[in-house]
Design an enzyme around this catalytic site. Structure first.
Site, PDB file in Angstrom:
ATOM      1  N   GLN A 235       0.808  -1.212   0.000  1.00  0.00           N
ATOM      2  CA  GLN A 235       0.000   0.000   0.000  1.00  0.00           C
ATOM      3  C   GLN A 235       0.843   1.266   0.000  1.00  0.00           C
ATOM      4  OE1 GLN A 235      -4.031  -1.574   2.166  1.00  0.00           O
ATOM      5  NE2 GLN A 235      -2.597  -0.552   3.503  1.00  0.00           N
ATOM      6  N   ASN A 264      -3.710   3.029  -0.087  1.00  0.00           N
ATOM      7  CA  ASN A 264      -3.430   2.972   1.340  1.00  0.00           C
ATOM      8  C   ASN A 264      -4.741   2.930   2.126  1.00  0.00           C
ATOM      9  OD1 ASN A 264      -2.339   3.050   3.859  1.00  0.00           O
ATOM     10  ND2 ASN A 264      -1.712   5.191   3.775  1.00  0.00           N
ATOM     11  N   ASP A 291       2.544  -8.357  10.933  1.00  0.00           N
ATOM     12  CA  ASP A 291       3.069  -7.036  10.612  1.00  0.00           C
ATOM     13  C   ASP A 291       4.262  -7.145   9.674  1.00  0.00           C
ATOM     14  OD1 ASP A 291       1.326  -5.311  11.776  1.00  0.00           O
ATOM     15  OD2 ASP A 291       2.495  -4.948  13.580  1.00  0.00           O
ATOM     16  N   ASP A 293       6.934  -4.958   9.819  1.00  0.00           N
ATOM     17  CA  ASP A 293       8.160  -4.499  10.461  1.00  0.00           C
ATOM     18  C   ASP A 293       8.544  -5.398  11.636  1.00  0.00           C
ATOM     19  OD1 ASP A 293       5.905  -3.688  11.828  1.00  0.00           O
ATOM     20  OD2 ASP A 293       6.736  -1.757  12.452  1.00  0.00           O
ATOM     21  N   ASP A 403      -7.875  -5.457  15.486  1.00  0.00           N
ATOM     22  CA  ASP A 403      -7.568  -6.773  16.041  1.00  0.00           C
ATOM     23  C   ASP A 403      -8.348  -7.052  17.317  1.00  0.00           C
ATOM     24  OD1 ASP A 403      -6.167  -4.874  17.523  1.00  0.00           O
ATOM     25  OD2 ASP A 403      -4.186  -5.626  16.974  1.00  0.00           O
ATOM     26  N   HIS A 427       9.282  -6.900  17.349  1.00  0.00           N
ATOM     27  CA  HIS A 427       8.600  -5.759  16.741  1.00  0.00           C
ATOM     28  C   HIS A 427       9.096  -4.472  17.396  1.00  0.00           C
ATOM     29  CE1 HIS A 427       5.205  -3.044  15.794  1.00  0.00           C
ATOM     30  NE2 HIS A 427       4.841  -3.899  14.861  1.00  0.00           N
TER      31      HIS A 427
END
Length: 685
Positions: A235, A264, A291, A293, A403, A427
């Site tokens: 995105q 996005n 995720d 990252d 979530d 993370h």
């Protein structure tokens, strides 16, 4: 046909001994433990006195580590570890202890078999278990008589109703030892012999980190049979396919990798696209939200799938999050949504930011009680496809609360969530972000209210509206006008109703960023010298420092006086020069309310902003704040009915297909190559 086939069982691997892939010494405490167990005080012995409890909580945080280190060369392979002569170490660790209470509570498994393979004459293997209170008990032991031995231990799960683990310690003989490997297996029904498969759904705007994560998934050979498809919802303006790391990722994953380019739409829009593709494809047992990252422990995916396969009912299996920069530190062992406040938090008898390198699993009493949760963050979360098919996809809310709301929705439908020990990612920690004040504050506030309207058990959301008012006044008194305006806008948008959510998903971020930039506290400066120097007519009262944390009485007095003080005229010089500079760690409300202007640094340490008091703006926004909170208190029951009635529709695949239409191929078929549509630039995935 004989009925015996219905009771036929087969042996299935539940968990194996693993060691760090990269031999990073920072993560060794999560795999092997050289420290002794020094169990903290039982809370019943502490009693109910507040001072005693505070003292005990501080003691629990104290390190018990002596600094003993494992040499990286002792790691022989992914599963084998060499011990020096007479060395003792424990596998009672996060990744290698067996979380018996979770298997006991949620799965069909009632007994496990531990097999440990050791070389080294005279070496000893000792098996232990713990109870929910953290006390350990010796279960069994065996000694290597010749050069090597393979030892099996049959271990029932019956005594683990409330909590507890199994693990094993090894003591090397006079000439050292090598633990070649260990496996935890169980006899399971024959119809559960085959493992399920997973679609991994990754939403990204970070091409390099995403490509590196894909490389981690592709490099894990043992993981490949479990992967159905790896969806990457790209995105961002810069594409993951352009990353220098992408060719390695493509080579490792091959035709299992599918990159989908779309605008996005935030984390919820990206994850919902992965969920939709997984449900429509219908070939994978699970969809895992992950995720972009993160650094992944691939074995955790296998363990999550295995646990899901053997669960009594379809179960969401979440992984834990460790700190990417302090890699033995656990963010939270299990999270709940506190129903009266309607805010997520670590469970009441747990601790956040727990460092296993300072205090090991065997020394931490609270880690032995099973942690029952309401949801698991989508940094790593395995959702059975049948759950998505029944309860719907993500809410269309861009980021934040997607979530936790999904976990609550699934729980109400009878599908539990388990935050499963031994499945985890590393993370970037939340403490390094500023998401309570920047553009994300809009989504935090709006989506929290929406989630409360959908799931709060209280007629008017419990403390939700009152706490929202308190926080709004706090931001106003702290000169954080952009945050206060965004939170007000969030409440106005909630009042527009649930059917507006899909239509503004692709545009709301740009609107928010344009709106907030008119306020000085949202205008970030990379160079401090872009702003005027600190000057003030009067020095601080009695030379008091801003680094001191006030006591309870001082805090209450400050909270009572702060809203009134904002009505006073701005002090001389404060409109042209900041009165002080505050670091991010000291920019608390009780400090900010004392000033008419201040230079404040951001949490990530990259920039500063100028906060300026504006009495006219304060009066206007305070009036609007009181009015809208009165309206929410009055209209809450009707709003809750509207959102609950619309939930099934706005989370349906059909609703999401309309939202994704501009970025979906005409033939609507999966493709290994990325879509050629350009993604919208912007912040936040």
């Amino acid at each position: 046909m004989s009925t015996e086939t219905s009771t036929t069982t087969v042996t299935r691997l539940l968990q194996r001994q693993i060691l760090p892939i990269d031999r990073d010494t920072d993560v060794f405490p999560l795999y092997v433990d050289l420290e002794e167990a020094k169990l903290d005080t039982d809370r019943d012995a502490v009693g109910g006195d507040k001072a005693a409890k505070d003292l005990n909580n501080a003691a629990i945080r104290q390190s018990t580590s002596t600094g003993r280190k494992l040499h990286p060369d002792q790691i022989r392979s992914r599963t084998a570890l060499r011990l020096e002569p007479s060395q003792l170490l424990s596998f009672g660790t996060y990744f290698n202890a067996f979380p018996a209470s979770y298997w006991r509570r949620h799965t069909v498994v009632d007994q496990v078999e531990l097999t440990v393979d050791v070389t080294g004459a005279g070496s000893m293997v000792t098996v232990y278990k713990s109870m929910a209170r953290g006390h350990s008990q010796r279960v069994d032991a065996a000694t290597v008589e010749g050069d090597s031995g393979s030892f099996s231990f049959t271990l029932p799960l019956k005594p683990f109703v409330d909590g507890g683990w199994y693990w094993y310690d090894v003591v090397a003989g006079d000439h050292g030892a090598t633990v070649e490997g260990a496996e935890w297996t169980a006899q399971v029904p024959a119809d559960r012999a085959e493992h399920g498969t997973v679609d991994v759904c990754i939403t990204t705007m970070l091409p390099d980190m995403s490509a590196q994560l894909l490389g981690q998934l592709g490099a894990a050979e043992e993981l490949q049979p479990y992967l159905d498809t790896v969806f990457v919802m790209d995105q961002g303006k810069d594409k993951v396919t352009d990353s220098t790391h992408f060719p390695t990722a493509r080579e490792g994953l091959g035709d299992k990798l599918r990159v989908i380019v779309q605008g996005n739409l935030g984390g919820s829009g990206g994850y919902a696209r992965g969920q939709l593709e997984s449900v429509r494809k219908g070939t994978a047992t699970y969809a895992m939200m992950m995720d972009d990252d993160v650094v992944c422990e691939p074995e955790g995916i296998i363990r999550a799938v295995t646990f899901g396969d053997l669960a009594k009912r379809p179960t969401i299996v979440g992984g834990h999050m460790f700190n990417l920069y302090s890699r033995s530190e656990l963010h939270s062992f299990g999270e709940i949504v506190q129903p009266w406040r309607f805010w997520w938090q670590t469970r009441l008898d747990g601790y956040s930011q727990w460092n296993f390198g300072a205090r090991n699993l065997r020394s931490s009493r609270w880690l032995h009680k099973r942690a029952d949760v309401d949801f698991n963050g989508w940094f790593m979360c395995l959702i059975p496809r049948v759950v998505l098919e029944e309860v719907g996809l993500s809410l269309p809310i861009f980021i934040k609360w997607d979530d936790s709301e999904f976990g609550l929705r699934a729980k109400e439908a009878g599908y539990p969530t388990v935050s499963f020990p031994g499945a985890a990612v590393w993370h970037v920690p939340w403490t390094d972000k500023n998401d309570g004040l920047d553009w994300q504050s809009y989504f935090h506030h709006r989506n929290r209210i929406i989630a409360a309207l959908l799931h709060s058990p209280y007629e008017r959301g419990g403390r939700m509206v009152r706490e929202s008012l308190n926080h709004q006044v706090k931001h106003l008194a702290s000169l954080q006008y952009s945050t206060a305006e965004l939170r007000h806008l969030a409440m106005e948008d909630v009042l527009r109703g649930p059917h507006a959510l899909h239509g503004e998903l692709a545009t709301k971020l740009a609107d928010i960023n344009a709106f907030r930039k008119q306020y000085s506290d949202a205008q970030l400066h990379l160079d401090r010298d872009d702003l005027p120097p600190v000057r003030r007519k009067k020095p601080p009262k009695k030379g008091k420092s801003d680094i001191e944390i006030p006591g309870r009485l001082s805090t209450l007095i400050a909270a009572g006086l702060a809203p009134i003080r904002q009505l006073r005229p701005v002090r001389e010089m404060a409109t042209d020069y900041p009165e002080t500079e505050l670091t991010a760690m000291d920019a608390k409300w009780w400090n900010l309310v004392k000033y008419d202007s201040a230079v404040v640094s951001m949490n990530d340490g990259s920039s500063v902003a100028l906060y300026k008091r504006d009495p006219a703006h304060y009066r206007d926004l305070l009036k609007r704040t009181v009015d809208i909170h009165r309206r929410f208190h009055r209209e809450w029951p009707e709003l809750a009915r509207q959102y609950r009635d619309a939930l099934g529709e706005i989370t349906s695949p059909e609703a999401w297909e309309k939202t994704f239409a501009p970025w979906m191929r005409a033939d609507d078929q999966p493709d290994d190559q990325p879509d050629d549509q350009a993604a919208d630039p912007g912040e936040g995935a």
